[in-house]
Motif scaffolding. Structure first.
Motif, PDB file in Angstrom:
ATOM      1  N   ARG A   1      27.701  26.742  43.317  1.00 21.07           N
ATOM      2  CA  ARG A   1      28.876  27.211  43.221  1.00 21.07           C
ATOM      3  C   ARG A   1      30.232  26.317  43.186  1.00 21.07           C
ATOM      4  O   ARG A   1      29.879  25.011  43.749  1.00 21.07           O
TER       5      ARG A   1
ATOM      6  N   LEU B   1      35.166  27.511  46.204  1.00 18.53           N
ATOM      7  CA  LEU B   1      34.593  28.879  46.771  1.00 18.53           C
ATOM      8  C   LEU B   1      33.895  28.609  48.274  1.00 18.53           C
ATOM      9  O   LEU B   1      32.959  27.706  48.320  1.00 18.53           O
TER      10      LEU B   1
ATOM     11  N   TYR C   1      28.725  33.434  44.517  1.00 15.75           N
ATOM     12  CA  TYR C   1      30.008  34.156  45.235  1.00 15.75           C
ATOM     13  C   TYR C   1      30.568  33.370  46.417  1.00 15.75           C
ATOM     14  O   TYR C   1      30.114  32.252  47.019  1.00 15.75           O
TER      15      TYR C   1
ATOM     16  N   GLU D   1      37.769  32.793  47.650  1.00 15.49           N
ATOM     17  CA  GLU D   1      38.442  32.030  47.033  1.00 15.49           C
ATOM     18  C   GLU D   1      40.090  32.143  47.099  1.00 15.49           C
ATOM     19  O   GLU D   1      40.545  33.504  47.590  1.00 15.49           O
TER      20      GLU D   1
ATOM     21  N   THR E   1      35.137  36.647  45.632  1.00 19.83           N
ATOM     22  CA  THR E   1      35.139  36.252  44.442  1.00 19.83           C
ATOM     23  C   THR E   1      33.469  36.149  43.880  1.00 19.83           C
ATOM     24  O   THR E   1      32.656  35.591  44.727  1.00 19.83           O
TER      25      THR E   1
ATOM     26  N   ARG F   1      37.213  39.164  40.910  1.00 13.07           N
ATOM     27  CA  ARG F   1      37.933  38.637  42.344  1.00 13.07           C
ATOM     28  C   ARG F   1      38.536  39.879  42.750  1.00 13.07           C
ATOM     29  O   ARG F   1      39.219  40.681  42.234  1.00 13.07           O
TER      30      ARG F   1
END
Length: 195
Positions: A22, A26, A148, A151, A170, A188
Motif C-alpha cells: 500500500r 495510508l 486499504y 488517509e 480509503t 475514500r
C-alpha cells in the motif's frame, strides 16, 4: 448482553492482495478501530452506491468532478499497462440527494480500449457510478482488493473539501474481465461517517 470483540479476527484478511505494498501515506487500521459501517464498506464487493443508499435511507447521486483521457506517463503494473496506454481518469463524489452528505470520494484509472462498447458508452455519458455500469447485462467482471488504510490527504478537490474534513477510510481495488485488468478504483469514505 454484548459479545466481546475478538481482536484477532480481521474480516479484511485475504481480501487485499497488495496490502503490504500500500502507498506509504495510508496508515494501518485495525478492524476493532472501525465502526460496523466502516468494516462493511471496506469489504463490500457489490455496488457501493446502492449499499450507501440503503444504509442512509436516501438516494445517493453521482456528482462528476472530472473525467479526462490521457496516456499513462509510466507503466502501471496493477493494470498490466505500459507507459503510453490510453486511459480515462475519472473522479466523482457520492452525495446524499436529500441530506447533501458526502458518502464517498472516488477516483479511477480506466483502460477504456479494454471495455466492451456498451460499458464505454455508459462511462462516457456520465451520471452512473462505475458499480452500476459494471452491472450491465452480459458483462462479467471480478473485483480484487489491493490495499486499504486511513488517509489524511493534504488537499482535496474544492467540491469535496466543502463537504468533509480530509480524513478517510480509503480502499483501492482492481476490476478485471476475462483475466485482463480494466480499471483501478480508489474509494475514500469520510472517517466521520462511522454509522
Amino acid at each position: 448482553m454484548t459479545t466481546p470483540v475478538d481482536p484477532a479476527f480481521d474480516p479484511a484478511r485475504g481480501l487485499f492482495v497488495g496490502q503490504e505494498q500500500r502507498p506509504a501515506h495510508l496508515a494501518v487500521v485495525r478492524p476493532d478501530e472501525l465502526s460496523p459501517l466502516q468494516r462493511a464498506l471496506l469489504v463490500i464487493d457489490g455496488t457501493v452506491t446502492t449499499f450507501l443508499s440503503a444504509w442512509a435511507l436516501e438516494p445517493v447521486v453521482v456528482q462528476p468532478l472530472h473525467q479526462r483521457a490521457l496516456l499513462l506517463p509510466s507503466a502501471e503494473g496493477w493494470l498490466d499497462a505500459p507507459a503510453g496506454t490510453k486511459v480515462l481518469e475519472r473522479s466523482v463524489l457520492l452525495i446524499g440527494a436529500r441530506s447533501q452528505t458526502l458518502f464517498a470520494f472516488a477516483e479511477s484509472v480506466i483502460c477504456t480500449d479494454r471495455l466492451p462498447l456498451a460499458l464505454r458508452d455508459g462511462l462516457l455519458s456520465g451520471g452512473l457510478s462505475l458499480g452500476q455500469l459494471l452491472l450491465l447485462p452480459g458483462f462479467e467482471s471480478r473485483r480484487e482488493g489491493l490495499w486499504y488504510g486511513r488517509e489524511q490527504p493534504g488537499t482535496l478537490p474544492p467540491a469535496a473539501a466543502a463537504l468533509t474534513a480530509p480524513d478517510f477510510l480509503t480502499r483501492t481495488y482492481r476490476v478485471s474481465a476475462a483475466s485482463r485488468p480494466l480499471m483501478l478504483i480508489t474509494e475514500r469514505f469520510p472517517w466521520k461517517l462511522r454509522g
